[in-house]
Design a protein around this motif. Structure first.
Motif, PDB file in Angstrom:
ATOM      1  N   VAL A 201       3.113 -10.115  -3.111  1.00 42.98           N
ATOM      2  CA  VAL A 201       2.880  -9.352  -4.290  1.00 42.98           C
ATOM      3  C   VAL A 201       1.632  -9.983  -5.073  1.00 42.98           C
ATOM      4  O   VAL A 201       0.848  -9.615  -5.658  1.00 42.98           O
ATOM      5  N   GLY A 202       1.762 -11.438  -5.032  1.00 44.14           N
ATOM      6  CA  GLY A 202       0.655 -11.819  -5.617  1.00 44.14           C
ATOM      7  C   GLY A 202      -0.759 -11.804  -5.035  1.00 44.14           C
ATOM      8  O   GLY A 202      -1.869 -11.699  -5.787  1.00 44.14           O
ATOM      9  N   THR A 203      -0.795 -11.969  -3.759  1.00 43.49           N
ATOM     10  CA  THR A 203      -1.826 -11.526  -2.891  1.00 43.49           C
ATOM     11  C   THR A 203      -2.540 -10.079  -3.336  1.00 43.49           C
ATOM     12  O   THR A 203      -3.675  -9.928  -3.577  1.00 43.49           O
ATOM     13  N   ALA A 204      -1.419  -8.972  -3.308  1.00 45.20           N
ATOM     14  CA  ALA A 204      -2.110  -7.706  -3.688  1.00 45.20           C
ATOM     15  C   ALA A 204      -2.687  -7.760  -5.207  1.00 45.20           C
ATOM     16  O   ALA A 204      -3.642  -6.856  -5.400  1.00 45.20           O
ATOM     17  N   ASP A 205      -1.859  -8.531  -6.012  1.00 40.49           N
ATOM     18  CA  ASP A 205      -2.470  -8.523  -7.242  1.00 40.49           C
ATOM     19  C   ASP A 205      -3.746  -9.062  -7.642  1.00 40.49           C
ATOM     20  O   ASP A 205      -4.490  -8.758  -8.397  1.00 40.49           O
ATOM     21  N   ASP A 206      -3.976  -9.921  -6.533  1.00 43.42           N
ATOM     22  CA  ASP A 206      -5.566 -10.609  -6.557  1.00 43.42           C
ATOM     23  C   ASP A 206      -6.591  -9.975  -5.984  1.00 43.42           C
ATOM     24  O   ASP A 206      -7.801 -10.205  -6.164  1.00 43.42           O
ATOM     25  N   LEU A 207      -6.297  -8.977  -5.064  1.00 47.08           N
ATOM     26  CA  LEU A 207      -7.179  -8.132  -4.272  1.00 47.08           C
ATOM     27  C   LEU A 207      -8.118  -7.317  -5.428  1.00 47.08           C
ATOM     28  O   LEU A 207      -7.915  -7.058  -6.209  1.00 47.08           O
ATOM     29  N   GLU A 208      -9.745  -7.529  -4.927  1.00 47.36           N
ATOM     30  CA  GLU A 208     -10.438  -6.654  -5.747  1.00 47.36           C
ATOM     31  C   GLU A 208     -11.055  -5.541  -4.993  1.00 47.36           C
ATOM     32  O   GLU A 208     -11.568  -4.704  -5.655  1.00 47.36           O
ATOM     33  N   SER A 209     -10.939  -5.383  -3.634  1.00 50.29           N
ATOM     34  CA  SER A 209     -11.376  -4.494  -3.016  1.00 50.29           C
ATOM     35  C   SER A 209     -10.333  -3.124  -3.107  1.00 50.29           C
ATOM     36  O   SER A 209     -11.026  -1.972  -2.810  1.00 50.29           O
ATOM     37  N   VAL A 210      -9.258  -3.486  -3.198  1.00 51.54           N
ATOM     38  CA  VAL A 210      -8.283  -2.464  -3.625  1.00 51.54           C
ATOM     39  C   VAL A 210      -7.787  -2.495  -5.063  1.00 51.54           C
ATOM     40  O   VAL A 210      -7.407  -3.444  -5.427  1.00 51.54           O
ATOM     41  N   THR A 211      -7.880  -1.267  -5.757  1.00 54.17           N
ATOM     42  CA  THR A 211      -7.641  -1.488  -7.166  1.00 54.17           C
ATOM     43  C   THR A 211      -6.100  -1.568  -7.410  1.00 54.17           C
ATOM     44  O   THR A 211      -5.292  -0.982  -6.495  1.00 54.17           O
ATOM     45  N   LYS A 212      -5.933  -2.038  -8.753  1.00 56.71           N
ATOM     46  CA  LYS A 212      -4.438  -2.322  -8.787  1.00 56.71           C
ATOM     47  C   LYS A 212      -3.648  -0.745  -8.874  1.00 56.71           C
ATOM     48  O   LYS A 212      -2.352  -0.767  -8.689  1.00 56.71           O
ATOM     49  N   THR A 213      -4.406   0.188  -9.390  1.00 52.33           N
ATOM     50  CA  THR A 213      -3.806   1.294  -9.451  1.00 52.33           C
ATOM     51  C   THR A 213      -3.372   1.886  -8.069  1.00 52.33           C
ATOM     52  O   THR A 213      -2.290   2.573  -7.895  1.00 52.33           O
ATOM     53  N   GLU A 214      -4.249   1.659  -6.998  1.00 54.25           N
ATOM     54  CA  GLU A 214      -3.750   2.029  -5.739  1.00 54.25           C
ATOM     55  C   GLU A 214      -2.617   1.294  -5.125  1.00 54.25           C
ATOM     56  O   GLU A 214      -1.838   1.935  -4.510  1.00 54.25           O
ATOM     57  N   VAL A 215      -2.444   0.007  -5.524  1.00 52.93           N
ATOM     58  CA  VAL A 215      -1.615  -0.722  -4.939  1.00 52.93           C
ATOM     59  C   VAL A 215       0.034  -0.428  -5.498  1.00 52.93           C
ATOM     60  O   VAL A 215       0.711  -0.152  -4.971  1.00 52.93           O
ATOM     61  N   ILE A 216      -0.069   0.250  -6.833  1.00 49.35           N
ATOM     62  CA  ILE A 216       1.033   0.897  -7.525  1.00 49.35           C
ATOM     63  C   ILE A 216       1.220   2.056  -6.976  1.00 49.35           C
ATOM     64  O   ILE A 216       2.416   2.524  -6.423  1.00 49.35           O
ATOM     65  N   LYS A 217       0.140   2.899  -6.970  1.00 53.46           N
ATOM     66  CA  LYS A 217       0.034   4.425  -6.324  1.00 53.46           C
ATOM     67  C   LYS A 217       0.849   4.521  -5.188  1.00 53.46           C
ATOM     68  O   LYS A 217       1.675   5.341  -4.940  1.00 53.46           O
TER      69      LYS A 217
END
Ligand code: NAP
Length: 311
Positions: A201-217
């Motif tokens: 979850v930390g890794t996903a939260d740090d990603l820049e190429s995938v936006t946070k909205t996409e991670v949640i969506k």
């Protein structure tokens, strides 16, 4: 009406675990009196509003005075300080237990303070959720879950049986093992999965190429299942990591080796290796269901099971 198992039970700590105990103790009539103590006035007030016990205090010594059973349910890093605080007030013949997720460290912290004549029996119910605080508990949290005791040499068998019976009446099944074995076992079945979840979850939260909205969506594709574990209480899990360090590092080393194997299979297009592993792991899931430790409905039964937040 059967008589209660204990005249007075003191619950030191009234979060998820302490408040679940309070609720099941009342439902099953296991105590004549339940004394509740917690560190902060705010949590104590909430416990009182919920009607979880018969008396309430922020002074743990006052709560344990004259108690036949004392259950300490605080983060493992605080168990030594709590034991030191309550030790002078413990009644001779009382059973003192805890619910901490690590055992060798809790024993090292608590045992030196335990007065002669008090039966100290370390315990750990393998039941919980990602929620914390007195609102989060529910009476059937321990139903068909395991409670592991790690009794010290010389433990009084009658006291151990009494405590086992108490936990059975709370719904749990009982096992005993030595503290080191407990800590190694829990490192793989509980601590590592939480650390992996916190990490992904930390890794996903740090990603820049995938936006946070996409991670949640798009989280229902798998990510979401890790977020439940990664939403667990930060204080509790900080303490677990610091207090089961050796076993966790051992399991992390094995995990990293196995991950490298998986990485290599993917890199070299070794589909057989991937297929074999994924088949083996599917069988593990089946065994868990057969053992009654989860239900076989899609999506981990998210829609099928509702945990009442209060009993
Ligand atoms: P929780 O809901 O966060 O409640 C923690 C309780 O401990 C509260 O009463 C809190 O008091 C008190 N506390 C916190 N810090 C303290 C300190 N420094 N000194 C004294 N008291 C302190 O925690 P929980 O989930 O019930 O966990 C309690 C224990 O059960 C932990 O040892 C954990 O390892 C173990 N356990 C947890 C789970 C789980 O899934 N959650 C499962 C099995 C075992 P205030 O709110 O008044 O500050």
């Amino acid at each position: 009406m059967t008589s209660p198992m204990f005249e007075k039970i003191a619950l030191v700590g009234i979060g998820l675990i302490g408040s679940s105990l309070a609720r099941v103790i009342r439902r099953e009539g296991l105590a004549g009196h339940v004394a509740i103590s917690t560190r902060s006035a705010a949590t104590l007030k909430r416990a009182e509003e919920l009607g979880l016990g018969d008396s309430y205090t922020t002074d743990a010594k006052e709560a344990v005075h004259n108690a036949d059973l004392v259950i300490v349910s605080v983060p493992v890093g605080s168990s030594g300080a709590v034991a030191e605080e309550i030790a002078p007030a413990l009644k001779k013949g009382a059973i003192l237990t805890d619910v901490g997720s690590t055992k060798a460290s809790v024993i090292a912290q608590m045992q030196p303070h335990v007065p002669d004549g008090v039966h100290f029996i370390p315990g750990h119910p393998l039941a919980g959720t990602e929620k914390s605080g007195p609102d989060a508990g529910f009476a059937d949290l321990f139903d068909n879950r395991w409670c592991i005791f790690t009794p010290l040499p010389g433990t009084d068998p009658d006291a151990l049986e009494r405590l086992s019976e108490f936990w059975r009446r709370c719904g749990a099944n009982i096992d005993t093992m030595d503290p080191q074995h407990h800590d190694m076992t829990l490192a793989i079945v509980s601590h590592l999965p939480h650390i992996i979840a916190y990490n992904i979850v930390g890794t996903a939260d740090d990603l820049e190429s995938v936006t946070k909205t996409e991670v949640i969506k798009y989280s229902a594709s798998g990510f979401r299942d890790f977020t439940r574990l990664a939403a667990s209480d930060p204080t509790m899990w900080r303490d677990v990591c610091l207090h089961n360090k050796d076993a966790i590092l051992e399991m992390l080393a094995r995990f990293s080796e196995d991950l490298a194997f998986l990485q290599r299979a993917i890199r070299w297009g070794d589909g057989d290796k991937l297929f074999d592993l994924f088949t083996r792991t599917r069988a593990v899931r089946r065994s868990i269901i057969e053992a009654g430790q989860d239900i076989d409905v899609p999506d981990f039964g998210r829609q099928a099971v509702e945990h009442p937040s209060k009993n």
